[in-house]
Write an enzyme that holds these catalytic residues in place. Structure first.
Site, PDB file in Angstrom:
ATOM      1  N   GLU A 157       0.809  -1.262  -0.189  1.00 38.72           N
ATOM      2  CA  GLU A 157       0.188  -0.070  -0.094  1.00 38.72           C
ATOM      3  C   GLU A 157       0.612   1.594   0.025  1.00 38.72           C
ATOM      4  OE1 GLU A 157      -3.213  -0.029  -0.831  1.00 38.72           O
ATOM      5  OE2 GLU A 157      -3.561  -2.713  -0.526  1.00 38.72           O
ATOM      6  N   ASP A 166       3.437  -4.835  -5.866  1.00 37.53           N
ATOM      7  CA  ASP A 166       3.935  -5.927  -5.204  1.00 37.53           C
ATOM      8  C   ASP A 166       5.374  -6.075  -5.528  1.00 37.53           C
ATOM      9  OD1 ASP A 166       1.172  -7.044  -4.609  1.00 37.53           O
ATOM     10  OD2 ASP A 166       1.071  -8.464  -6.687  1.00 37.53           O
TER      11      ASP A 166
END
Length: 421
Positions: free
Chosen positions: A277, A360
């Site tokens: 995030e 990611d």
């Protein structure tokens, strides 16, 4: 009446074809080279969990693909049967203030749509309950729905009032002025979302695990994120699903963890999720999302205006609409925007999936713990009953993230490549 019947028949045929595609015809077989790998759901899910994840996902996908054209059908119904004209007449006869006319009209239209879509929304709620994804009571679900209804009504009333004022004052270029005004309005919504709107639905409070909070803030500091706190939200009162996010802009930036995520994942897995995030912030994905929404709103208003004029010119008389400045034409405008939004969603999702893949990669490089990363997504897929390898049509229209198959394989491959270095 005859056209309406054909629309209903067409909708029924579409629903049947979509049901067949999702439950019978779609190919969601795992690639041969991934069988037995960390991305193979048979490795981390039981046979029962596999069955449940497939059934639950397909039902929810079907509900989505039905709900979108149902919204279009409702707008056509409101126009074709003269309800929009009646809404306009009813609202304008109560007061001389135009903003009140608009508010009453939007309320009548919103309520009609809310009532007609309620059975499908309630079915979706009961499905989530029966598969133990939702643990929310009916009372709580209704409360959230009503909060959502009134927030949407208020925002829609303001936007519609401004838009139709511009149409009457600047008939040819109203869409351009509407777009210019939408930019600061969008910025304002981004700014107030975490501190005004989100707390209407759930309770937010500082993360109680001080050790974990310190580790998350350490990652944020290394990423130069101006965050002084990490927030926890009590989603366990409503769901068993997992999530975390960073939202807001400026001083209202918030790092938020669902308490279900804290309860289900290990600290290392939580750190990977939060690094992901935080990666969105570092790579300015929040601001790119804002820019893209501004660009798309420009294109949508420009193209929407062209179609809107042609529709009102062609069908306005049969709908009882006096011109493009007639509030009774609002369902046509909303239908056009909905059609355009649906048409562009595969492109938006493709761009979003690229951003998620980048986040990611950032997270795995920041935490350097591939095992925790793979484990986090395996647990997320299991708990949320996510279909690991969904049908292509579902991926194109519904997946703003890479599929679980793609994410786990990517992270597992990263783990392998690190071992070879």
């Amino acid at each position: 009446m005859k056209k309406s019947l054909w629309f209903v028949i067409g909708f029924a045929i579409y629903a049947g074809l979509m049901w067949f595609y999702l439950f019978q015809g779609a190919d969601a077989n795992l690639p041969v080279d991934l069988k037995g790998s960390a991305a193979d759901p048979k490795v981390f899910m039981t046979d029962r969990e596999l069955e449940l994840s497939t059934d639950f996902s397909r039902i929810k996908d079907f509900i989505y693909f039905i709900s979108v054209p149902l919204e279009w059908l409702i707008y056509l119904f409101v126009l074709g049967f003269g309800l929009s004209k009646w809404f306009r007449k009813t609202s304008s006869g109560l007061t001389k203030f135009s903003i009140v006319h608009t508010g009453l009209y939007v309320l009548l239209l919103s309520f009609a749509s809310w009532v007609l879509t309620f059975p499908l929304r309630y079915y979706s709620f009961t499905v989530s309950k029966s598969y133990n994804i939702s643990v929310q009571s009916f009372h709580s679900w209704m409360r959230d729905g009503l909060v959502d209804f009134w927030i949407n009504w208020l925002l829609t009333t303001v936007m519609v009032a401004v838009m139709y004022w511009l149409i009457k004052k600047y008939e040819k270029r109203w869409w351009l002025y509407a777009w210019l005004l939408s930019v600061p309005f969008t910025l304002f919504l981004y700014f107030i979302q975490p501190v005004v709107i989100d707390p209407l639905y759930n309770k937010f409070y500082p993360l109680q695990d001080e050790v974990l909070k310190g580790k998350i803030l350490d990652i944020a500091e290394r990423a130069d994120i101006p965050a002084e706190n990490v927030y926890e939200v009590n989603m366990s009162e409503k769901t068993n699903a997992l999530n975390a996010y960073v939202n807001g802009i400026g001083s209202n930036l918030r790092i938020v963890l669902w308490d279900t995520t804290l309860n289900k994942l290990s600290d290392n897995q939580v750190l990977f999720v939060m690094a992901h995030e935080i990666g969105h912030y570092v790579m300015n994905h929040l601001y790119w999302n804002l820019i893209s929404s501004v660009v798309l709103s420009f294109l949508g208003l420009w193209l929407g205006n062209i179609i809107y004029r042609k529709w009102v010119e062609k069908y306005g008389k049969s709908w009882g609409i006096k011109g493009i400045g007639d509030l009774a034409a609002l369902p046509a405008l909303l239908l056009i925007f909905s059609l355009l939004s649906f048409a562009v969603s595969p492109v938006e999702n493709a761009v979003s999936r690229k951003a998620e893949r980048d986040a990611d990669l950032y997270a795995i490089q920041m935490t350097n713990n591939p095992k925790a990363a793979v484990g986090a997504f395996q647990e997320l897929a299991t708990v949320s009953l996510s279909e690991v390898n969904p049908p292509k049509l579902v991926k194109w229209f519904l997946y703003g993230h890479p599929t679980m198959l793609e994410r786990i394989h990517f992270l597992d491959s990263y783990k392998t490549s690190k071992k070879m270095e």
